[in-house]
Design an enzyme around this catalytic site. Structure first.
Site, PDB file in Angstrom:
ATOM      1  N   THR A  22     -36.846  47.625 -53.680  1.00 17.79           N
ATOM      2  CA  THR A  22     -38.000  47.799 -54.559  1.00 17.79           C
ATOM      3  C   THR A  22     -38.632  49.157 -54.291  1.00 17.79           C
ATOM      4  O   THR A  22     -38.861  49.533 -53.141  1.00 17.79           O
ATOM      5  CB  THR A  22     -39.026  46.686 -54.283  1.00 17.79           C
ATOM      6  OG1 THR A  22     -38.355  45.438 -54.360  1.00 17.79           O
ATOM      7  CG2 THR A  22     -40.147  46.729 -55.283  1.00 17.79           C
ATOM      8  N   GLN A  61     -29.305  45.338 -60.237  1.00 15.65           N
ATOM      9  CA  GLN A  61     -29.619  43.988 -59.746  1.00 15.65           C
ATOM     10  C   GLN A  61     -30.535  43.311 -60.770  1.00 15.65           C
ATOM     11  O   GLN A  61     -31.570  43.870 -61.144  1.00 15.65           O
ATOM     12  CB  GLN A  61     -30.296  44.052 -58.382  1.00 15.65           C
ATOM     13  CG  GLN A  61     -30.408  42.672 -57.736  1.00 15.65           C
ATOM     14  CD  GLN A  61     -31.155  42.709 -56.411  1.00 15.65           C
ATOM     15  OE1 GLN A  61     -32.347  43.019 -56.375  1.00 15.65           O
ATOM     16  NE2 GLN A  61     -30.466  42.403 -55.329  1.00 15.65           N
ATOM     17  N   HIS A  79     -29.469  38.451 -58.517  1.00 14.90           N
ATOM     18  CA  HIS A  79     -30.359  38.352 -57.347  1.00 14.90           C
ATOM     19  C   HIS A  79     -30.690  36.888 -57.063  1.00 14.90           C
ATOM     20  O   HIS A  79     -31.669  36.341 -57.576  1.00 14.90           O
ATOM     21  CB  HIS A  79     -31.627  39.157 -57.605  1.00 14.90           C
ATOM     22  CG  HIS A  79     -32.438  39.444 -56.372  1.00 14.90           C
ATOM     23  ND1 HIS A  79     -32.162  38.889 -55.146  1.00 14.90           N
ATOM     24  CD2 HIS A  79     -33.525  40.250 -56.181  1.00 14.90           C
ATOM     25  CE1 HIS A  79     -33.040  39.323 -54.258  1.00 14.90           C
ATOM     26  NE2 HIS A  79     -33.877  40.155 -54.865  1.00 14.90           N
ATOM     27  N   GLY A  80     -29.864  36.286 -56.222  1.00 14.26           N
ATOM     28  CA  GLY A  80     -30.089  34.901 -55.819  1.00 14.26           C
ATOM     29  C   GLY A  80     -30.668  34.786 -54.430  1.00 14.26           C
ATOM     30  O   GLY A  80     -30.517  33.747 -53.779  1.00 14.26           O
ATOM     31  N   ALA A  81     -31.343  35.846 -53.968  1.00 14.04           N
ATOM     32  CA  ALA A  81     -31.822  35.917 -52.580  1.00 14.04           C
ATOM     33  C   ALA A  81     -33.329  36.072 -52.510  1.00 14.04           C
ATOM     34  O   ALA A  81     -34.036  36.067 -53.516  1.00 14.04           O
ATOM     35  CB  ALA A  81     -31.133  37.099 -51.879  1.00 14.04           C
ATOM     36  N   TYR A  98     -36.597  34.387 -54.591  1.00 14.53           N
ATOM     37  CA  TYR A  98     -36.926  34.493 -56.006  1.00 14.53           C
ATOM     38  C   TYR A  98     -36.337  33.316 -56.790  1.00 14.53           C
ATOM     39  O   TYR A  98     -35.816  32.371 -56.218  1.00 14.53           O
ATOM     40  CB  TYR A  98     -36.505  35.867 -56.534  1.00 14.53           C
ATOM     41  CG  TYR A  98     -37.246  36.981 -55.837  1.00 14.53           C
ATOM     42  CD1 TYR A  98     -38.643  37.035 -55.893  1.00 14.53           C
ATOM     43  CD2 TYR A  98     -36.584  37.935 -55.073  1.00 14.53           C
ATOM     44  CE1 TYR A  98     -39.353  38.032 -55.218  1.00 14.53           C
ATOM     45  CE2 TYR A  98     -37.283  38.929 -54.393  1.00 14.53           C
ATOM     46  CZ  TYR A  98     -38.663  38.965 -54.473  1.00 14.53           C
ATOM     47  OH  TYR A  98     -39.368  39.931 -53.800  1.00 14.53           O
ATOM     48  N   ARG A 112     -26.124  38.112 -54.814  1.00 11.40           N
ATOM     49  CA  ARG A 112     -26.792  38.279 -53.522  1.00 11.40           C
ATOM     50  C   ARG A 112     -27.479  36.983 -53.137  1.00 11.40           C
ATOM     51  O   ARG A 112     -28.155  36.353 -53.968  1.00 11.40           O
ATOM     52  CB  ARG A 112     -27.813  39.413 -53.585  1.00 11.40           C
ATOM     53  CG  ARG A 112     -28.268  39.867 -52.184  1.00 11.40           C
ATOM     54  CD  ARG A 112     -29.202  41.055 -52.230  1.00 11.40           C
ATOM     55  NE  ARG A 112     -29.093  41.864 -51.035  1.00 11.40           N
ATOM     56  CZ  ARG A 112     -30.122  42.461 -50.417  1.00 11.40           C
ATOM     57  NH1 ARG A 112     -31.339  42.327 -50.900  1.00 11.40           N
ATOM     58  NH2 ARG A 112     -29.939  43.200 -49.356  1.00 11.40           N
TER      59      ARG A 112
END
Length: 372
Positions: free
Chosen positions: A29, A103, A169-171, A174, A226
């Site tokens: 970010t 991402q 973004h599976g980390a 979130y 991820r």
């Protein structure tokens, strides 16, 4: 012949996308996109400075729906109006040979209410944000299906913008992780309940993304995922849950799985073999079925080499590439002793760090090391 030659071996992914070396710029970010989610000039300068060495650059997470925005200055992939500015970012990253990957993301319960239309923050189930500042309502089944579709639409836009791939973004707590975790998913419909049903949303997102690639990509285009392998609270994701997720992801013919860790050598708490590094256990479980990206508090060339001895084929650098934009070039040139591993108070302009990111670094003690 250099002891670092292993870092510079090319790798060709299942999709046919080829990266020229094993170093990845991790998605970080930067708080520096324009307010409407379009790409800013400061963002372009930041990536241009860092994209000359890594084989692949994964951008900061881009929200796939308007109500998925989790940060001020977050890039967007939620409307077709984003595509033109995204093209500039793809070209900036690719101009020196790096593969450019976006991402894609939905913040779920971690979205600040002021960034979400009407303050209507959503999650898998009714829950508070991790810091307790926001209360999220449960998505309806229909809304859940719409967000799945939105990941596919965001992928279409990324393809149109000329990128080389997407990372789901599976980390990091979130929305995708919120659906997988028994802590945040207490649903009793097709999207939650058993482990199998908690897998439904992550796998549906993968399917939507893969479908968009099949439909719109006219060139090799990669899809990565991820994940965070464990949660600190109960009932939360355990190592055994993560092994089940990995097995399910293996069946989806992904190009890679990116294991999100604050520290590469961090040890498991629950499930698997507690007390043993998570990454070692994941490498053994995956057993070469899909390329893995390892990440977490790696700074020097020797630290990266040691991490690769676990048979992880790719290493992502995050904070280190903020502090040392030319890490890869210096390793290649035999100048590893000149690599910077701590910031100085006057580094912002020299290192081409956008002002919003610099302010966040300065205001978050311990996030980055500073030289005395």
């Amino acid at each position: 012949m250099s002891k670092y030659d292993k870092l510079f071996e090319p790798i060709t992914f299942k999709s046919g996308v080829r990266a020229e070396n094993r170093i990845v710029m991790a998605p970080m970010t930067h708080y520096s996109s324009n307010d409407d989610g379009t790409i800013s000039d400061a963002e372009l300068r930041y990536y241009a400075e860092r994209a000359k060495g890594p084989g692949m650059v994964v951008t900061a997470c881009a929200n796939v729906t308007e109500n998925g925005k989790a940060f001020t200055g977050q890039p967007g992939a939620h409307t077709d109006e984003m595509v033109e500015s995204m093209k500039k970012l793809a070209q900036t990253i690719q101009q020196n040979g790096a593969k450019a990957v976006v991402q894609i993301h939905h913040g779920g319960r971690e979205c600040p209410a002021e960034l979400v239309p009407g303050g209507d923050v959503v999650s898998a189930s009714e829950t508070d944000s991790s810091d307790g500042s926001v209360h999220a309502r449960a998505l309806t089944g229909e809304e859940t299906a719409e967000i799945v579709k939105a990941f596919g639409e965001a992928t279409r836009r990324v393809i149109e913008a000329g990128f080389d791939g997407v990372e789901i973004h599976g980390a990091n707590g979130y929305l995708i992780q919120q659906f997988f975790s028994p802590y945040t998913n207490r649903r009793e419909d097709e999207w939650g309940g058993s482990l199998e049903k908690r897998l439904a949303f992550p796998l549906a997102v993968v399917d939507a993304v893969k479908k968009a690639v099949a439909e719109y990509a006219d060139r090799p285009f990669l899809v990565g995922y991820r994940l965070s392998p464990e949660e600190p609270y109960e009932p939360g994701i355990t190592m055994d849950d993560t092994f089940a997720l990995l097995d399910a992801l293996m069946e989806k013919e992904l190009d890679y799985v990116h294991i999100s860790l604050q520290h590469f050598w961090s040890k498991a708490r629950r499930g698997g073999e507690p007390g043993r590094p998570r990454m070692e256990q994941i490498v053994e479980h995956v057993a070469g079925r899909v390329p893995l990206i390892g990440v977490g508090s790696l700074h020097t060339g020797d630290e990266v080499l040691k991490a690769m001895e676990t048979d992880v084929p790719l290493i992502a650098l995050g904070r280190e590439l903020v502090m040392e934009p030319h890490w890869v070039e210096k390793i290649k040139a035999g100048q590893e002793d000149a690599i910077q591993t701590a910031l100085r108070k006057d580094d912002r302009e020299r290192l081409v760090i956008p002002e919003p990111l610099w302010k966040m670094i300065i205001s978050t003690p311990g996030w980055f090391p500073f030289a005395e």
